[in-house]
Write a protein that holds these residues in place. Sequence first.
Motif, PDB file in Angstrom:
ATOM      1  N   ALA A  32     -33.587  -0.608 -33.349  1.00  0.00           N
ATOM      2  CA  ALA A  32     -32.156  -0.513 -33.640  1.00  0.00           C
ATOM      3  C   ALA A  32     -31.816  -1.106 -34.993  1.00  0.00           C
ATOM      4  O   ALA A  32     -31.069  -2.031 -35.105  1.00  0.00           O
ATOM      5  CB  ALA A  32     -31.378  -1.223 -32.544  1.00  0.00           C
ATOM      6  N   GLY A  33     -32.278  -0.617 -36.036  1.00  0.00           N
ATOM      7  CA  GLY A  33     -31.846  -1.138 -37.315  1.00  0.00           C
ATOM      8  C   GLY A  33     -32.970  -1.289 -38.309  1.00  0.00           C
ATOM      9  O   GLY A  33     -32.881  -2.105 -39.207  1.00  0.00           O
ATOM     10  N   GLY A  34     -34.019  -0.576 -38.138  1.00  0.00           N
ATOM     11  CA  GLY A  34     -35.041  -0.649 -39.149  1.00  0.00           C
ATOM     12  C   GLY A  34     -36.437  -0.632 -38.568  1.00  0.00           C
ATOM     13  O   GLY A  34     -36.654  -0.293 -37.420  1.00  0.00           O
ATOM     14  N   PRO A  35     -37.381  -1.028 -39.378  1.00  0.00           N
ATOM     15  CA  PRO A  35     -38.782  -0.971 -38.971  1.00  0.00           C
ATOM     16  C   PRO A  35     -39.115  -2.034 -37.924  1.00  0.00           C
ATOM     17  O   PRO A  35     -38.411  -3.025 -37.769  1.00  0.00           O
ATOM     18  CB  PRO A  35     -39.535  -1.234 -40.273  1.00  0.00           C
ATOM     19  CG  PRO A  35     -38.581  -2.033 -41.089  1.00  0.00           C
ATOM     20  CD  PRO A  35     -37.217  -1.523 -40.741  1.00  0.00           C
ATOM     21  N   ASN A  36     -40.191  -1.815 -37.211  1.00  0.00           N
ATOM     22  CA  ASN A  36     -40.676  -2.761 -36.210  1.00  0.00           C
ATOM     23  C   ASN A  36     -41.386  -3.899 -36.939  1.00  0.00           C
ATOM     24  O   ASN A  36     -42.503  -3.750 -37.421  1.00  0.00           O
ATOM     25  CB  ASN A  36     -41.621  -2.053 -35.243  1.00  0.00           C
ATOM     26  CG  ASN A  36     -42.085  -2.951 -34.130  1.00  0.00           C
ATOM     27  OD1 ASN A  36     -41.825  -4.154 -34.120  1.00  0.00           O
ATOM     28  ND2 ASN A  36     -42.783  -2.362 -33.172  1.00  0.00           N
ATOM     29  N   LYS A  41     -48.629  -7.841 -35.806  1.00  0.00           N
ATOM     30  CA  LYS A  41     -48.672  -9.303 -35.921  1.00  0.00           C
ATOM     31  C   LYS A  41     -49.458  -9.883 -34.752  1.00  0.00           C
ATOM     32  O   LYS A  41     -49.633  -9.259 -33.717  1.00  0.00           O
ATOM     33  CB  LYS A  41     -47.260  -9.889 -35.914  1.00  0.00           C
ATOM     34  CG  LYS A  41     -46.358  -9.346 -36.984  1.00  0.00           C
ATOM     35  CD  LYS A  41     -46.678  -9.932 -38.314  1.00  0.00           C
ATOM     36  CE  LYS A  41     -45.672  -9.387 -39.302  1.00  0.00           C
ATOM     37  NZ  LYS A  41     -45.710  -9.783 -40.586  1.00  0.00           N
ATOM     38  N   GLY A  42     -49.901 -11.100 -34.902  1.00  0.00           N
ATOM     39  CA  GLY A  42     -50.634 -11.781 -33.840  1.00  0.00           C
ATOM     40  C   GLY A  42     -49.716 -12.201 -32.707  1.00  0.00           C
ATOM     41  O   GLY A  42     -48.579 -12.598 -32.936  1.00  0.00           O
ATOM     42  N   VAL A  43     -50.199 -12.082 -31.490  1.00  0.00           N
ATOM     43  CA  VAL A  43     -49.428 -12.493 -30.318  1.00  0.00           C
ATOM     44  C   VAL A  43     -50.306 -13.320 -29.394  1.00  0.00           C
ATOM     45  O   VAL A  43     -51.530 -13.235 -29.435  1.00  0.00           O
ATOM     46  CB  VAL A  43     -48.875 -11.278 -29.539  1.00  0.00           C
ATOM     47  CG1 VAL A  43     -47.895 -10.491 -30.370  1.00  0.00           C
ATOM     48  CG2 VAL A  43     -49.984 -10.394 -29.036  1.00  0.00           C
ATOM     49  N   SER A  44     -49.653 -14.122 -28.567  1.00  0.00           N
ATOM     50  CA  SER A  44     -50.382 -14.869 -27.549  1.00  0.00           C
ATOM     51  C   SER A  44     -49.499 -15.005 -26.326  1.00  0.00           C
ATOM     52  O   SER A  44     -48.280 -14.949 -26.412  1.00  0.00           O
ATOM     53  CB  SER A  44     -50.796 -16.248 -28.067  1.00  0.00           C
ATOM     54  OG  SER A  44     -49.647 -17.024 -28.317  1.00  0.00           O
ATOM     55  N   ALA A  45     -50.130 -15.133 -25.168  1.00  0.00           N
ATOM     56  CA  ALA A  45     -49.401 -15.294 -23.914  1.00  0.00           C
ATOM     57  C   ALA A  45     -50.227 -16.165 -22.989  1.00  0.00           C
ATOM     58  O   ALA A  45     -51.444 -16.267 -23.133  1.00  0.00           O
ATOM     59  CB  ALA A  45     -49.138 -13.935 -23.286  1.00  0.00           C
ATOM     60  N   ASP A  59     -48.247  -3.068 -30.038  1.00  0.00           N
ATOM     61  CA  ASP A  59     -49.194  -2.020 -30.404  1.00  0.00           C
ATOM     62  C   ASP A  59     -48.515  -0.771 -30.966  1.00  0.00           C
ATOM     63  O   ASP A  59     -49.178   0.161 -31.388  1.00  0.00           O
ATOM     64  CB  ASP A  59     -50.084  -1.647 -29.219  1.00  0.00           C
ATOM     65  CG  ASP A  59     -49.334  -1.031 -28.056  1.00  0.00           C
ATOM     66  OD1 ASP A  59     -48.089  -0.974 -28.114  1.00  0.00           O
ATOM     67  OD2 ASP A  59     -49.985  -0.628 -27.081  1.00  0.00           O
ATOM     68  N   GLY A  60     -47.176  -0.737 -30.973  1.00  0.00           N
ATOM     69  CA  GLY A  60     -46.463   0.398 -31.518  1.00  0.00           C
ATOM     70  C   GLY A  60     -46.313   1.558 -30.549  1.00  0.00           C
ATOM     71  O   GLY A  60     -45.669   2.545 -30.862  1.00  0.00           O
ATOM     72  N   ASN A  61     -46.888   1.450 -29.365  1.00  0.00           N
ATOM     73  CA  ASN A  61     -46.802   2.495 -28.354  1.00  0.00           C
ATOM     74  C   ASN A  61     -45.688   2.146 -27.378  1.00  0.00           C
ATOM     75  O   ASN A  61     -45.761   1.138 -26.686  1.00  0.00           O
ATOM     76  CB  ASN A  61     -48.125   2.624 -27.621  1.00  0.00           C
ATOM     77  CG  ASN A  61     -48.139   3.765 -26.630  1.00  0.00           C
ATOM     78  OD1 ASN A  61     -47.117   4.388 -26.351  1.00  0.00           O
ATOM     79  ND2 ASN A  61     -49.319   4.054 -26.118  1.00  0.00           N
ATOM     80  N   GLN A  62     -44.653   2.978 -27.303  1.00  0.00           N
ATOM     81  CA  GLN A  62     -43.525   2.684 -26.431  1.00  0.00           C
ATOM     82  C   GLN A  62     -43.844   2.916 -24.965  1.00  0.00           C
ATOM     83  O   GLN A  62     -43.062   2.544 -24.101  1.00  0.00           O
ATOM     84  CB  GLN A  62     -42.320   3.525 -26.855  1.00  0.00           C
ATOM     85  CG  GLN A  62     -41.822   3.139 -28.215  1.00  0.00           C
ATOM     86  CD  GLN A  62     -40.692   4.033 -28.686  1.00  0.00           C
ATOM     87  OE1 GLN A  62     -40.303   4.960 -28.011  1.00  0.00           O
ATOM     88  NE2 GLN A  62     -40.176   3.727 -29.858  1.00  0.00           N
ATOM     89  N   ALA A  63     -44.987   3.497 -24.662  1.00  0.00           N
ATOM     90  CA  ALA A  63     -45.376   3.728 -23.274  1.00  0.00           C
ATOM     91  C   ALA A  63     -46.131   2.541 -22.680  1.00  0.00           C
ATOM     92  O   ALA A  63     -46.368   2.506 -21.484  1.00  0.00           O
ATOM     93  CB  ALA A  63     -46.220   4.992 -23.170  1.00  0.00           C
ATOM     94  N   THR A  64     -46.527   1.580 -23.489  1.00  0.00           N
ATOM     95  CA  THR A  64     -47.245   0.410 -22.974  1.00  0.00           C
ATOM     96  C   THR A  64     -46.347  -0.811 -23.045  1.00  0.00           C
ATOM     97  O   THR A  64     -45.394  -0.854 -23.823  1.00  0.00           O
ATOM     98  CB  THR A  64     -48.520   0.119 -23.797  1.00  0.00           C
ATOM     99  OG1 THR A  64     -48.152  -0.156 -25.149  1.00  0.00           O
ATOM    100  CG2 THR A  64     -49.460   1.289 -23.768  1.00  0.00           C
ATOM    101  N   TYR A  65     -46.642  -1.781 -22.217  1.00  0.00           N
ATOM    102  CA  TYR A  65     -45.852  -3.008 -22.217  1.00  0.00           C
ATOM    103  C   TYR A  65     -46.679  -4.161 -21.668  1.00  0.00           C
ATOM    104  O   TYR A  65     -47.737  -3.988 -21.103  1.00  0.00           O
ATOM    105  CB  TYR A  65     -44.561  -2.818 -21.414  1.00  0.00           C
ATOM    106  CG  TYR A  65     -44.773  -2.401 -19.961  1.00  0.00           C
ATOM    107  CD1 TYR A  65     -44.841  -3.356 -18.952  1.00  0.00           C
ATOM    108  CD2 TYR A  65     -44.899  -1.075 -19.625  1.00  0.00           C
ATOM    109  CE1 TYR A  65     -45.014  -2.974 -17.644  1.00  0.00           C
ATOM    110  CE2 TYR A  65     -45.076  -0.678 -18.320  1.00  0.00           C
ATOM    111  CZ  TYR A  65     -45.125  -1.651 -17.331  1.00  0.00           C
ATOM    112  OH  TYR A  65     -45.313  -1.267 -16.030  1.00  0.00           O
ATOM    113  N   TRP A  66     -46.177  -5.369 -21.867  1.00  0.00           N
ATOM    114  CA  TRP A  66     -46.808  -6.575 -21.381  1.00  0.00           C
ATOM    115  C   TRP A  66     -46.099  -7.043 -20.130  1.00  0.00           C
ATOM    116  O   TRP A  66     -44.885  -6.927 -20.012  1.00  0.00           O
ATOM    117  CB  TRP A  66     -46.736  -7.669 -22.454  1.00  0.00           C
ATOM    118  CG  TRP A  66     -47.082  -9.025 -21.952  1.00  0.00           C
ATOM    119  CD1 TRP A  66     -48.311  -9.485 -21.597  1.00  0.00           C
ATOM    120  CD2 TRP A  66     -46.179 -10.113 -21.759  1.00  0.00           C
ATOM    121  NE1 TRP A  66     -48.247 -10.785 -21.202  1.00  0.00           N
ATOM    122  CE2 TRP A  66     -46.918 -11.203 -21.291  1.00  0.00           C
ATOM    123  CE3 TRP A  66     -44.815 -10.276 -21.923  1.00  0.00           C
ATOM    124  CZ2 TRP A  66     -46.362 -12.420 -20.991  1.00  0.00           C
ATOM    125  CZ3 TRP A  66     -44.261 -11.498 -21.626  1.00  0.00           C
ATOM    126  CH2 TRP A  66     -45.026 -12.545 -21.168  1.00  0.00           C
TER     127      TRP A  66
END
Length: 68
Positions: A32-36, A41-45, A59-66
């Motif tokens: 909603a307002g520009g690039p992702n 970037k690095g992530v951790s959970a 990952d840039g894929n809107q079909a996957t999620y955490w």
Amino acid sequence: MTRKRVMGRLIAASVAVGLLLYGGPVLPASAAGGPNLALGKGVSASGHNDVYAESNINDGNQATYWKA
């Protein structure tokens, strides 16, 4: 069938077709307002559930999620 019943069904069918056409194709979601800014970037959970790993966050894929 009576004429009144036929007209009612014709109107109902016309409304249904109109609503389907009005809905049109579903557009893909976008930021909603520009690039992702999180892409790549690095992530951790602290954990993840089954195949929903933290790498799915950006990952840039809107079909996957955490999922925790």
